[in-house]
Design a protein around this motif. Sequence first.
Motif, PDB file in Angstrom:
ATOM      1  N   SER A 105       0.927  -1.036   0.109  1.00 40.59           N
ATOM      2  CA  SER A 105       0.012  -0.203  -0.101  1.00 40.59           C
ATOM      3  C   SER A 105       0.817   1.250   0.247  1.00 40.59           C
ATOM      4  N   THR A 106       0.450   2.399   0.008  1.00 40.03           N
ATOM      5  CA  THR A 106       0.868   3.651  -0.086  1.00 40.03           C
ATOM      6  C   THR A 106       0.774   4.704   1.084  1.00 40.03           C
ATOM      7  N   ASP A 107       1.864   5.645   0.798  1.00 38.92           N
ATOM      8  CA  ASP A 107       1.705   6.704   1.894  1.00 38.92           C
ATOM      9  C   ASP A 107       0.517   7.666   1.442  1.00 38.92           C
ATOM     10  N   PHE A 108       0.031   7.572   0.217  1.00 38.16           N
ATOM     11  CA  PHE A 108      -1.117   8.355  -0.195  1.00 38.16           C
ATOM     12  C   PHE A 108      -2.487   7.990   0.389  1.00 38.16           C
TER      13      PHE A 108
ATOM     14  N   ALA B  29      -8.661   9.872  -5.208  1.00 37.65           N
ATOM     15  CA  ALA B  29      -9.118   8.461  -5.840  1.00 37.65           C
ATOM     16  C   ALA B  29      -8.025   7.393  -5.684  1.00 37.65           C
ATOM     17  N   TYR B  30      -6.789   7.650  -6.091  1.00 40.30           N
ATOM     18  CA  TYR B  30      -5.809   6.461  -5.992  1.00 40.30           C
ATOM     19  C   TYR B  30      -5.614   6.262  -4.495  1.00 40.30           C
ATOM     20  N   GLY B  31      -5.586   7.323  -3.543  1.00 40.12           N
ATOM     21  CA  GLY B  31      -5.387   6.858  -2.137  1.00 40.12           C
ATOM     22  C   GLY B  31      -6.508   6.207  -1.673  1.00 40.12           C
TER      23      GLY B  31
ATOM     24  N   GLY C 142       6.290   4.521  -0.228  1.00 37.35           N
ATOM     25  CA  GLY C 142       5.907   5.746  -1.016  1.00 37.35           C
ATOM     26  C   GLY C 142       7.178   5.975  -1.655  1.00 37.35           C
ATOM     27  N   TRP C 143       6.912   6.894  -2.946  1.00 37.23           N
ATOM     28  CA  TRP C 143       7.681   7.542  -3.836  1.00 37.23           C
ATOM     29  C   TRP C 143       8.839   6.415  -4.373  1.00 37.23           C
ATOM     30  N   VAL C 144       8.192   5.348  -4.660  1.00 32.68           N
ATOM     31  CA  VAL C 144       9.051   4.123  -5.376  1.00 32.68           C
ATOM     32  C   VAL C 144       9.644   4.338  -6.660  1.00 32.68           C
TER      33      VAL C 144
ATOM     34  N   LEU D 192      14.243  23.137 -15.254  1.00 26.63           N
ATOM     35  CA  LEU D 192      13.118  22.456 -14.541  1.00 26.63           C
ATOM     36  C   LEU D 192      12.529  23.114 -13.563  1.00 26.63           C
ATOM     37  N   SER D 193      11.364  22.941 -13.499  1.00 26.44           N
ATOM     38  CA  SER D 193      10.589  23.397 -11.943  1.00 26.44           C
ATOM     39  C   SER D 193       9.880  22.415 -11.382  1.00 26.44           C
ATOM     40  N   VAL D 194      10.156  22.227 -10.006  1.00 23.42           N
ATOM     41  CA  VAL D 194       9.647  21.023  -9.108  1.00 23.42           C
ATOM     42  C   VAL D 194       9.068  21.406  -7.948  1.00 23.42           C
ATOM     43  N   VAL D 195       8.014  20.950  -7.523  1.00 26.12           N
ATOM     44  CA  VAL D 195       7.234  21.368  -6.358  1.00 26.12           C
ATOM     45  C   VAL D 195       8.130  21.089  -5.078  1.00 26.12           C
ATOM     46  N   CYS D 196       8.340  22.241  -4.253  1.00 27.18           N
ATOM     47  CA  CYS D 196       9.027  22.004  -2.891  1.00 27.18           C
ATOM     48  C   CYS D 196       8.117  21.726  -1.704  1.00 27.18           C
ATOM     49  N   ASP D 197       6.913  21.745  -1.733  1.00 26.05           N
ATOM     50  CA  ASP D 197       5.706  22.010  -0.484  1.00 26.05           C
ATOM     51  C   ASP D 197       5.169  20.520  -0.509  1.00 26.05           C
ATOM     52  N   GLN D 198       5.883  19.373  -1.123  1.00 20.81           N
ATOM     53  CA  GLN D 198       5.444  17.985  -0.841  1.00 20.81           C
ATOM     54  C   GLN D 198       6.522  17.351  -0.437  1.00 20.81           C
ATOM     55  N   VAL D 199       6.511  16.859   0.872  1.00 23.93           N
ATOM     56  CA  VAL D 199       7.737  16.223   1.385  1.00 23.93           C
ATOM     57  C   VAL D 199       7.464  14.596   1.742  1.00 23.93           C
TER      58      VAL D 199
ATOM     59  N   ARG E 205      -4.892  15.939  -5.886  1.00 20.60           N
ATOM     60  CA  ARG E 205      -4.034  16.495  -4.812  1.00 20.60           C
ATOM     61  C   ARG E 205      -3.228  15.644  -4.123  1.00 20.60           C
ATOM     62  N   ARG E 206      -2.007  15.752  -3.951  1.00 24.80           N
ATOM     63  CA  ARG E 206      -0.916  14.991  -3.206  1.00 24.80           C
ATOM     64  C   ARG E 206      -0.755  15.514  -1.920  1.00 24.80           C
ATOM     65  N   PRO E 207      -0.544  14.468  -0.875  1.00 19.73           N
ATOM     66  CA  PRO E 207      -0.167  14.834   0.445  1.00 19.73           C
ATOM     67  C   PRO E 207       0.949  16.013   0.664  1.00 19.73           C
TER      68      PRO E 207
HETATM   69  C1  LIG Z   1       7.314  15.748 -13.730  1.00 18.40           C
HETATM   70  C2  LIG Z   1       7.199  16.839 -12.861  1.00 18.40           C
HETATM   71  C3  LIG Z   1       6.359  16.553 -11.609  1.00 18.40           C
HETATM   72  N1  LIG Z   1       6.236  17.336 -10.503  1.00 18.40           N
HETATM   73  C4  LIG Z   1       5.703  17.061  -9.413  1.00 18.40           C
HETATM   74  C5  LIG Z   1       4.226  16.574  -9.409  1.00 18.40           C
HETATM   75  C6  LIG Z   1       4.011  15.842  -8.366  1.00 18.40           C
HETATM   76  O1  LIG Z   1       3.453  16.836  -7.204  1.00 18.40           O
HETATM   77  C7  LIG Z   1       5.479  15.277  -7.878  1.00 18.40           C
HETATM   78  C8  LIG Z   1       5.828  13.923  -8.158  1.00 18.40           C
HETATM   79  O2  LIG Z   1       5.311  13.566  -9.534  1.00 18.40           O
HETATM   80  P1  LIG Z   1       4.792  12.081 -10.037  1.00 18.40           P
HETATM   81  O3  LIG Z   1       3.455  12.233 -10.940  1.00 18.40           O
HETATM   82  O4  LIG Z   1       6.150  11.482 -10.724  1.00 18.40           O
HETATM   83  O5  LIG Z   1       4.919  11.307  -8.841  1.00 18.40           O
HETATM   84  P2  LIG Z   1       3.588  10.557  -8.228  1.00 18.40           P
HETATM   85  O6  LIG Z   1       2.690   9.601  -9.388  1.00 18.40           O
HETATM   86  O7  LIG Z   1       2.461  11.619  -7.399  1.00 18.40           O
HETATM   87  O8  LIG Z   1       3.994   9.465  -7.403  1.00 18.40           O
HETATM   88  C9  LIG Z   1       2.996   8.818  -6.506  1.00 18.40           C
HETATM   89  O9  LIG Z   1       2.943   7.596  -6.834  1.00 18.40           O
HETATM   90  C10 LIG Z   1       1.919   6.729  -6.307  1.00 18.40           C
HETATM   91  C11 LIG Z   1       1.778   5.473  -7.209  1.00 18.40           C
HETATM   92  C12 LIG Z   1       2.308   6.843  -4.762  1.00 18.40           C
HETATM   93  O10 LIG Z   1       1.830   5.737  -4.249  1.00 18.40           O
HETATM   94  C13 LIG Z   1       3.033   7.658  -4.208  1.00 18.40           C
HETATM   95  O11 LIG Z   1       3.673   7.168  -3.285  1.00 18.40           O
HETATM   96  C14 LIG Z   1       3.884   8.377  -5.018  1.00 18.40           C
HETATM   97  O12 LIG Z   1       5.075   7.973  -5.624  1.00 18.40           O
HETATM   98  O13 LIG Z   1       6.197  16.006  -8.911  1.00 18.40           O
HETATM   99  C15 LIG Z   1       6.961  18.677 -10.745  1.00 18.40           C
HETATM  100  O14 LIG Z   1       6.645  19.426  -9.861  1.00 18.40           O
HETATM  101  N2  LIG Z   1       7.707  19.059 -11.890  1.00 18.40           N
HETATM  102  C16 LIG Z   1       7.743  18.168 -13.184  1.00 18.40           C
HETATM  103  O15 LIG Z   1       8.385  18.377 -13.814  1.00 18.40           O
END
Ligand SMILES: Cc1cn([C@H]2C[C@H](O)[C@@H](COP(=O)(O)OP(=O)(O)O[C@H]3O[C@@H](C)C(=O)[C@@H](O)[C@H]3O)O2)c(=O)[nH]c1=O
Length: 293
Positions: free
Chosen positions: A101-104, A125-127, A150-152, A174-181, A253-255
């Motif tokens: 199962s998942t952290d979600f 829905a996934y969670g 989580g985050w596999v 690239l820009s990536v979210v910093c408020d999901q830990v 929405r993600r945690p």
């Molecule tokens: C590709 C990309 C993603 N993101 C963000 C979106 C999201 O909030 C986060 C992670 O993205 P992903 O869609 O790869 O990951 P995500 O599918 O949300 O991963 C989750 O998968 C399921 C199956 C689980 O059970 C969780 O534990 C977790 O691993 O990164 C960016 O900020 N910039 C980017 O360029």
Amino acid sequence: MATTVVIAGADGQLGRELQCTAPTGVRCLGLNRTQLDITDPASIHRCLQELQPAWLLNAAAYTAVDRAEQEEALALQVNAEGAANLATACAERDIRLLQVSTDFVFSGESGRPYQVDAPPEPLGAYGRSKLAGEQAVVSALPEVLILRTGWVYSRFGSNFVKTMLRLMGERDALSVVCDQVGTPTWGRGLAQAAWAAVARPQLHGIYHWSDAGVCSWYDFAVAIAEEGLAGGLLSHAVTVTPIPSSDYPTPARRPAFSVLDKQRSWRDLGLPPHHWRVQLRAMLQDLKDNGHE
Ligand SMILES: Cc1cn([C@H]2C[C@H](O)[C@@H](COP(=O)(O)OP(=O)(O)O[C@H]3O[C@@H](C)C(=O)[C@@H](O)[C@H]3O)O2)c(=O)[nH]c1=O
Ligand SMILES: NC(=O)C1=CN([C@@H]2O[C@H](COP(=O)(O)OP(=O)(O)OC[C@H]3O[C@@H](n4cnc5c(N)ncnc54)[C@H](OP(=O)(O)O)[C@@H]3O)[C@@H](O)[C@H]2O)C=CC1
């Protein structure tokens, strides 16, 4: 005599890692969706009847977090009904089941690592489908072992590390979210945790497994850029910019915080914790040596 273990979802990230790490003394039989469809009780019956395993490891799942918002019925069919089908079949035949199962399943509102008995409250829905799966397996088979992670990522299948390496190969920034830990988890270590559970049949209930440490997706992306460059998987440096989730809108929405407390696993499974960055380095080496699959 060897212990027969059937893996459902054998072609996924975890399914492949389980097959790579099967210990001696285990007859590991990986079945993909064509060979064992967990939504089809007749398919399950056929496989279990023929193979007579001692354990079934369920690595099969619907894992498309965003798509699940539009396809919740399908997510439930695989993650809840499929898991329930397996648990019912295992209960009838006295087979041990490991459900993943998942952290979600958590809302992410906690400020401290989630204990195994923390109340789940999925945001999407996934969670919800994975939580329904947890509840269904416990009700059909109380001695089930649930391994939440989580985050596999892995060299197999698709995941954040491989997406980042692809995007970083194509771009300079690239820009990536910093408020999901949370905490990343190398699939290899997760598979080893699953095998440690199989070796300890007295264990049941919920266990948490990820690597050690805490980071945001942004931190993880920075590490992928640095380690990818150092290891020769990237040919140029990439600038990663931290952004809030509101700047990267997604259907699900993600945690905000999904760090799992692993104390129980470290104690009962007899496995030492490895920091996520060390594991990332090992995975990138595996990718370099053995390629993408
Ligand atoms: C590709 C990309 C993603 N993101 C963000 C979106 C999201 O909030 C986060 C992670 O993205 P992903 O869609 O790869 O990951 P995500 O599918 O949300 O991963 C989750 O998968 C399921 C199956 C689980 O059970 C969780 O534990 C977790 O691993 O990164 C960016 O900020 N910039 C980017 O360029
Ligand atoms: N990936 C992650 O970040 C995380 C995953 N998890 C959980 O870990 C477990 C393993 O995930 P992971 O390996 O990453 O997932 P993947 O998506 O890599 O693999 C899942 C596998 O399940 C198969 N599958 C889907 N539906 C069925 C079905 N009806 N019958 C049989 N097989 C089916 C898929 O086949 P096909 O390709 O044909 O669809 C795929 O091979 C899952 O329980 C997941 O929820 C938990 C936390 C994080």
